[in-house]
Motif scaffolding. Structure first.
Motif, PDB file in Angstrom:
ATOM      1  N   SER A 105       0.814  -1.215   0.000  1.00 50.81           N
ATOM      2  CA  SER A 105       0.000   0.000   0.000  1.00 50.81           C
ATOM      3  C   SER A 105       0.849   1.267   0.000  1.00 50.81           C
ATOM      4  CB  SER A 105      -0.907   0.019   1.232  1.00 50.81           C
ATOM      5  OG  SER A 105      -0.137   0.069   2.408  1.00 50.81           O
ATOM      6  N   ARG A 108      -0.411   4.110   2.143  1.00 47.89           N
ATOM      7  CA  ARG A 108      -1.661   4.792   1.832  1.00 47.89           C
ATOM      8  C   ARG A 108      -2.631   4.752   3.017  1.00 47.89           C
ATOM      9  NH1 ARG A 108      -5.066   3.033  -1.508  1.00 47.89           N
ATOM     10  NH2 ARG A 108      -4.211   0.993  -1.959  1.00 47.89           N
ATOM     11  N   TYR A 109      -2.352   3.920   4.000  1.00 43.43           N
ATOM     12  CA  TYR A 109      -3.228   3.819   5.162  1.00 43.43           C
ATOM     13  C   TYR A 109      -3.087   5.014   6.101  1.00 43.43           C
ATOM     14  CZ  TYR A 109       1.160   2.107   7.120  1.00 43.43           C
ATOM     15  OH  TYR A 109       2.471   1.992   7.497  1.00 43.43           O
ATOM     16  N   VAL A 306     -12.102  -1.287   5.807  1.00 40.16           N
ATOM     17  CA  VAL A 306     -13.532  -1.358   5.520  1.00 40.16           C
ATOM     18  C   VAL A 306     -13.919  -2.816   5.280  1.00 40.16           C
ATOM     19  CG1 VAL A 306     -15.385  -0.527   4.023  1.00 40.16           C
ATOM     20  CG2 VAL A 306     -13.397   0.930   4.482  1.00 40.16           C
ATOM     21  N   PHE A 325     -15.415   1.054  -0.898  1.00 41.33           N
ATOM     22  CA  PHE A 325     -14.133   1.059  -0.179  1.00 41.33           C
ATOM     23  C   PHE A 325     -13.838  -0.283   0.498  1.00 41.33           C
ATOM     24  CE2 PHE A 325     -15.814   5.452  -0.048  1.00 41.33           C
ATOM     25  CZ  PHE A 325     -14.827   6.067  -0.801  1.00 41.33           C
ATOM     26  N   GLU A 328     -10.340  -1.711   1.752  1.00 43.92           N
ATOM     27  CA  GLU A 328      -9.395  -0.595   1.722  1.00 43.92           C
ATOM     28  C   GLU A 328      -9.229  -0.026   3.130  1.00 43.92           C
ATOM     29  OE1 GLU A 328      -7.642   0.844  -0.850  1.00 43.92           O
ATOM     30  OE2 GLU A 328      -8.274  -0.780  -2.151  1.00 43.92           O
ATOM     31  N   TYR A 329      -8.072   0.614   3.350  1.00 41.84           N
ATOM     32  CA  TYR A 329      -7.838   1.273   4.635  1.00 41.84           C
ATOM     33  C   TYR A 329      -8.316   2.714   4.579  1.00 41.84           C
ATOM     34  CZ  TYR A 329      -4.924  -2.686   5.945  1.00 41.84           C
ATOM     35  OH  TYR A 329      -4.480  -3.943   6.241  1.00 41.84           O
ATOM     36  N   VAL A 330      -8.955   3.146   5.651  1.00 46.94           N
ATOM     37  CA  VAL A 330      -9.380   4.538   5.764  1.00 46.94           C
ATOM     38  C   VAL A 330      -8.853   5.106   7.076  1.00 46.94           C
ATOM     39  CG1 VAL A 330     -11.445   4.252   4.350  1.00 46.94           C
ATOM     40  CG2 VAL A 330     -11.597   3.877   6.821  1.00 46.94           C
ATOM     41  N   TRP A 331      -8.867   6.409   7.171  1.00 52.81           N
ATOM     42  CA  TRP A 331      -8.357   7.139   8.333  1.00 52.81           C
ATOM     43  C   TRP A 331      -9.531   7.888   8.957  1.00 52.81           C
ATOM     44  CZ3 TRP A 331      -3.229   8.005  10.205  1.00 52.81           C
ATOM     45  CH2 TRP A 331      -3.094   9.035  11.124  1.00 52.81           C
ATOM     46  N   TYR A 345      -9.827   8.964   2.843  1.00 53.52           N
ATOM     47  CA  TYR A 345      -9.327   7.840   2.039  1.00 53.52           C
ATOM     48  C   TYR A 345      -8.367   8.381   0.983  1.00 53.52           C
ATOM     49  CZ  TYR A 345      -9.224   4.211  -1.561  1.00 53.52           C
ATOM     50  OH  TYR A 345      -8.811   3.283  -2.489  1.00 53.52           O
ATOM     51  N   ARG A 346      -7.290   7.630   0.756  1.00 49.48           N
ATOM     52  CA  ARG A 346      -6.332   8.008  -0.290  1.00 49.48           C
ATOM     53  C   ARG A 346      -6.280   6.915  -1.345  1.00 49.48           C
ATOM     54  NH1 ARG A 346      -0.211   9.712   1.023  1.00 49.48           N
ATOM     55  NH2 ARG A 346       0.131   7.467   1.206  1.00 49.48           N
ATOM     56  N   ALA A 353      -5.071  12.407   0.903  1.00 52.00           N
ATOM     57  CA  ALA A 353      -6.342  11.764   1.252  1.00 52.00           C
ATOM     58  C   ALA A 353      -7.485  12.764   1.100  1.00 52.00           C
ATOM     59  CB  ALA A 353      -6.294  11.240   2.684  1.00 52.00           C
TER      60      ALA A 353
END
Length: 378
Positions: A105, A108-109, A306, A325, A328-331, A345-346, A353
């Motif tokens: 990634s 990207r997280y 997610v 999503f 996928e990783y989100v913040w 999200y990026r 992001a």
């Protein structure tokens, strides 16, 4: 025309033949005494019995560092590639320690990109391990992700009291960071019986102006800096030494930390790293109400994956962010001042992001302003 091409071909063939007959160029020959010194240092590092070098490891950079400490000039200290060649020549290679492999990634997280000293720390507990005749011991390890400076302390339990006490002691003598990244251990995040009631650890960090970042559950590679140090701690300290008690381990760990920090600083000696500005140190005269810490305006961050229903879980509370999503990783950022939670999200082809969801995050407790007398500038 054919005659011109023939002459050109002859000249090329002559040039190739001439180049092949030239003697091969060799680099500057290494002095025998320097080579012998490198071999001696490597063997000493491998044995790990010298007090001044027992925790340095065996790499080429550690050999360079020892040569400088032994008063060799910069001209006499050989390059990393030359040292590796000498080590291989004398049959002194060792298997490399496994490092935490980061996923594809490419970070990207996270939305953070710390570049300054004391901007961001990572922290983790190691253990429990057992000391024969004494009992269980755990080590609380802290690292600055930019300069790799560490601080550690050992305890007989993984309690929030120990974590908070450790941070108070450290931040009374060292700058308070903007961010502190940890895993989801109960001693950090607390229990989930009441999702919007925060642990004393979180309350303490907010109280002193630190934003806590919780990585995704069961994803230690997101804390790569501290996990790599934990591996070094195991190999060079825990597995190498014999301890009789908690106090004995604490005494020996001081020397271990000193050598690790000295070598880390030496490795980064040519990098122009800037200090966080302003650098705040915890006010020594400040009385912190540890028994009843208030909620203070600030932010708490969570990295979450997610699930297959397009949902994330934050402190045992679910929030729908969208099926697009999935996996996928989100913040997710909880802002106590605004009482909101924003999710970022990026995408793979994006450098920054973007905000994808915003939720209300109402709290039943009064949120107080950050006290201005918490820290003093150093």
């Amino acid at each position: 025309m054919l005659q011109s091409w023939s002459k050109l071909l002859d000249r090329v063939l002559i040039k190739i033949t001439f180049c092949r007959t030239l003697p091969k160029k060799h680099g500057r020959k290494t002095r025998k005494d320097i080579e012998n010194t490198i071999v001696s240092i490597r063997k000493a590092l491998m044995e790990g019995n010298e007090h001044e070098s027992k925790y340095l490891g065996v790499g080429a950079d550690a050999i360079q560092y020892r040569m400088e400490k032994l008063s060799f000039s910069m001209d006499e200290i050989l390059s990393v590639s030359t040292i590796k060649r000498i080590v291989k020549k004398h049959g002194l290679k060792v298997n490399k320690r496994e490092r935490y492999i980061r996923v594809k990634s490419k970070k990207r997280y996270t939305i953070l990109n710390p570049t300054q000293i004391d901007e961001m720390y990572q922290m983790d507990f190691v253990g429990p391990r057992f000391i024969k005749g004494y009992g269980a011991v755990s080590s609380l390890n802290l690292i600055d992700v930019v300069c790799n400076r560490v601080q550690i302390e050992q305890y007989d339990s993984k309690s929030r009291d120990n974590v908070i006490g450790f941070l108070i002691q450290y931040w009374r003598n060292n700058p308070i960071p903007r961010y502190l990244q940890v895993d989801n251990g109960m001693y950090f995040i607390g229990d989930f019986k009441y999702p919007r009631r925060f642990s004393r650890f979180i309350r303490f960090c907010l109280y002193v102006g630190v934003e806590v970042v919780f990585i995704n559950p069961k994803s230690p590679w997101m804390n790569g800096s501290i996990e790599n140090f934990n591996g070094w701690f195991d190999e060079k300290f825990w597995d190498k030494e014999t301890f009789t008690s908690l106090e004995d381990m604490r005494a020996k760990s001081t020397h271990f930390v000193g050598q690790y920090n000295d070598l880390s600083a030496w490795k980064k000696r040519n990098k122009s790293l800037e200090q966080i500005n302003p650098a705040r140190i915890l006010n020594n005269s400040l009385k912190i109400p540890l028994g009843k810490l208030p909620l203070t305006k600030g932010k708490i961050h969570f990295i979450r994956m997610v699930d297959n229903d397009g949902i994330i879980s934050v402190r045992n509370e679910t929030f729908e962010v969208g099926r697009e999503f999935i996996s996928e990783y989100v913040w997710a950022t909880i802002c106590l001042k605004k009482q909101t939670m924003e999710v970022f999200y990026r995408a793979k082809d994006q450098d920054t992001a973007v905000l994808i969801k915003k939720f209300e995050y109402k709290l039943s407790e009064v949120v107080k302003d950050l006290r201005l007398d918490i820290g003093k500038t150093s």
